[in-house]
Design a protein around this motif. Sequence first.
Motif, PDB file in Angstrom:
ATOM      1  N   LYS A 282      -3.894  80.350   8.641  1.00 26.14           N
ATOM      2  CA  LYS A 282      -3.018  81.039   9.595  1.00 26.14           C
ATOM      3  C   LYS A 282      -2.755  80.171  10.815  1.00 26.14           C
ATOM      4  CE  LYS A 282      -3.767  85.975   8.678  1.00 26.14           C
ATOM      5  NZ  LYS A 282      -4.303  87.249   9.236  1.00 26.14           N
ATOM      6  N   SER A 283      -3.829  79.487  11.290  1.00 21.71           N
ATOM      7  CA  SER A 283      -3.660  78.626  12.463  1.00 21.71           C
ATOM      8  C   SER A 283      -2.713  77.468  12.174  1.00 21.71           C
ATOM      9  CB  SER A 283      -5.019  78.089  12.922  1.00 21.71           C
ATOM     10  OG  SER A 283      -5.563  77.196  11.951  1.00 21.71           O
ATOM     11  N   ARG A 284      -2.545  77.157  10.895  1.00 18.92           N
ATOM     12  CA  ARG A 284      -1.606  76.094  10.503  1.00 18.92           C
ATOM     13  C   ARG A 284      -0.257  76.689  10.091  1.00 18.92           C
ATOM     14  NH1 ARG A 284      -3.718  71.260  10.242  1.00 18.92           N
ATOM     15  NH2 ARG A 284      -1.999  70.491   8.947  1.00 18.92           N
ATOM     16  N   ARG A 285      -0.001  77.917  10.503  1.00 20.29           N
ATOM     17  CA  ARG A 285       1.275  78.620  10.340  1.00 20.29           C
ATOM     18  C   ARG A 285       1.573  78.997   8.888  1.00 20.29           C
ATOM     19  NH1 ARG A 285       2.306  74.306  13.432  1.00 20.29           N
ATOM     20  NH2 ARG A 285       3.571  73.326  11.793  1.00 20.29           N
ATOM     21  N   TYR A 286       0.538  79.123   8.076  1.00 19.12           N
ATOM     22  CA  TYR A 286       0.725  79.608   6.711  1.00 19.12           C
ATOM     23  C   TYR A 286       0.778  81.128   6.716  1.00 19.12           C
ATOM     24  CZ  TYR A 286      -0.145  75.084   4.432  1.00 19.12           C
ATOM     25  OH  TYR A 286      -0.050  73.787   3.996  1.00 19.12           O
ATOM     26  N   ARG A 287       1.512  81.666   5.776  1.00 14.14           N
ATOM     27  CA  ARG A 287       1.499  83.098   5.513  1.00 14.14           C
ATOM     28  C   ARG A 287       0.456  83.339   4.432  1.00 14.14           C
ATOM     29  NH1 ARG A 287       4.551  86.502   2.025  1.00 14.14           N
ATOM     30  NH2 ARG A 287       5.546  84.643   1.181  1.00 14.14           N
TER      31      ARG A 287
ATOM     32  N   ARG B 166       8.310  73.051   1.373  1.00 15.67           N
ATOM     33  CA  ARG B 166       7.744  74.299   0.886  1.00 15.67           C
ATOM     34  C   ARG B 166       6.409  73.980   0.202  1.00 15.67           C
ATOM     35  NH1 ARG B 166      10.457  78.877  -1.330  1.00 15.67           N
ATOM     36  NH2 ARG B 166       8.929  80.561  -1.586  1.00 15.67           N
TER      37      ARG B 166
ATOM     38  N   GLU C 136      -1.418  66.715   4.331  1.00 17.02           N
ATOM     39  CA  GLU C 136      -1.754  68.112   4.561  1.00 17.02           C
ATOM     40  C   GLU C 136      -3.097  68.455   3.906  1.00 17.02           C
ATOM     41  OE1 GLU C 136      -1.057  72.124   5.905  1.00 17.02           O
ATOM     42  OE2 GLU C 136      -0.424  70.103   6.513  1.00 17.02           O
TER      43      GLU C 136
ATOM     44  N   ILE D  53       3.852  78.239   3.006  1.00 15.53           N
ATOM     45  CA  ILE D  53       4.562  77.785   4.204  1.00 15.53           C
ATOM     46  C   ILE D  53       5.833  77.067   3.769  1.00 15.53           C
ATOM     47  CG2 ILE D  53       3.531  75.473   4.383  1.00 15.53           C
ATOM     48  CD1 ILE D  53       3.316  75.869   7.384  1.00 15.53           C
TER      49      ILE D  53
END
Length: 539
Positions: free
Chosen positions: A138-143, A462, A495, A160
């Motif tokens: 989440k902190s890496r902007r993933y859903r 993506r 990543e 993401i």
Amino acid sequence: MFRWAWRQLTSMRTALFLLLLLAVAAVPGSLFPQRPSAPSEVTQYLKDNPVSGPIMDWFKLFDVYSSPWFAAIYLLLFISLIGCVLPRAKIHAKAMRSAPPRTPKRLSRLAEYGTVTIPAGSGIDAETAVRDAAGILKSRRYRVDIRDLDTDRPSVGAEIGFMKEVGNLLFHTALIGVLAAVAFSGLFGYSGQRVLVEGETFVNTLASYDTFTPGANFTGNHLTPYSVQLDRLVVKYDRSTQAHYGQPLDFTATMTTKDGPGAEAKTQTLKVNDPVGIGGTNVYLVGNGYAPVVTVKDGEGKVAFQGPVITIPTDGAYTSLMVIKVPDAKPKQLGFVGFFLPTALIDKKGVAFGSDPDPFNPQLNLNAFTGDLGLDSGVPRNVYTLDTSKMTEINSRKLEAGGIVLAPEQSYKLPGNNGSISFDGIKRFAALDIRHDPGQVYVLVFALLALAGLMGSLFLNRRRVWVRTGNHPDGRTMVEFGLLARGEDHRLAGEYAAINKALHTKWLVPMDTAGQNGEQGQSTTIDSDQSVAAASKDH
């Protein structure tokens, strides 16, 4: 059949093909003169090419942008883009609301794969580990979506890069916007041309234009009654270098403008590629030349014509073609055709030629005709050509009277008591292109949006990440994770390294004690019901 045709039309392949076809179809508009902007050049082209010219005209190659085939490509592209974007936008909106795909059974088969072993006694079980992993993603902007918490193999799926497809959709939507804005300008815009001599004033009315091209829905109310007076046109030439001596460096037109009949006059400067905006239009400087001031008196001694005459430059020295028509001359109409030389020199054969664009030694060289100019028949005539089929030549180099050669402040008496002509001075003229383009701002906005969407679709990626945890019988917590990219992603390895480091840092596990991609990762894959060896064999 209709459904099949619709699927073909709304496919992305067809849209790209139509976009390419539209670009190719616009090429003739640059190669051949276009009737709306240069009708005289089209007429001359048809005259010079009597065989191919009419065929090209039948195919609308001189009216490319208003031709039926160009409009057909334009409309098909418009429909195709809409048919492509709407279904894709609907599918993408559904995908953004849905949970990430289920966790694969064998993460080791993914493009990037790694494991982390949390030592026994750390107080971190499988459920805690999977929640920690979800927090990191989440902190890496993933859903993220945590699943299987009620089992001994909980996992988290993360995704993401939805903005990549959003950028793609934005790009295609912006293309539709550009097409719509251009169509809006075509419906409600207009363009016109006017040649303005120094000291003359142009008022924005239909009667003041030399040529005028209205939009499909144009009305006279779209014209704002502003005025533009050309005070002075200054052209600077290169006088410092021998290689480029005499080449133009700058064109500057000083104008007095009024936004309306009772508005205050303003002084504005017009340059090439630097238009003046007034009354909702842009005024462009697209050409210039000389307008010699002449006075023609007829056989009765009356002034039949007086004023500047627009000439057509033909070369870099501004050797300019010149036509003068005097329909009010008595007893016969008069016509003159010849050329104007800003700086005249004489060759060895006694023929004058132009040597410099500045008026250091200006000269008029004319042939005179008397007879019927053909202006009384009601048929429109080109002001820059002289029809001599019903006229008699009275002055030329072939006749005893010779041609007419005039310097400023000189006059010449025509033979046969047909009057006289005098060269009174020189003025410059500016060729103005006046355009009202109501969709121009929208085109800019949609073009910037298309650029932003294209950048997003090219540079965003993506990605999907899955993390699975489990408790080993000896008390250790086993974690495995894998990454997968949609399409090629050269930054996926980076990543993976960032997520791997974040997981080790979160659980205070040294990096060198965990398996990486390959051999060590295979020996620590999770199986809570079997031994480490069995787990390694299973995975």
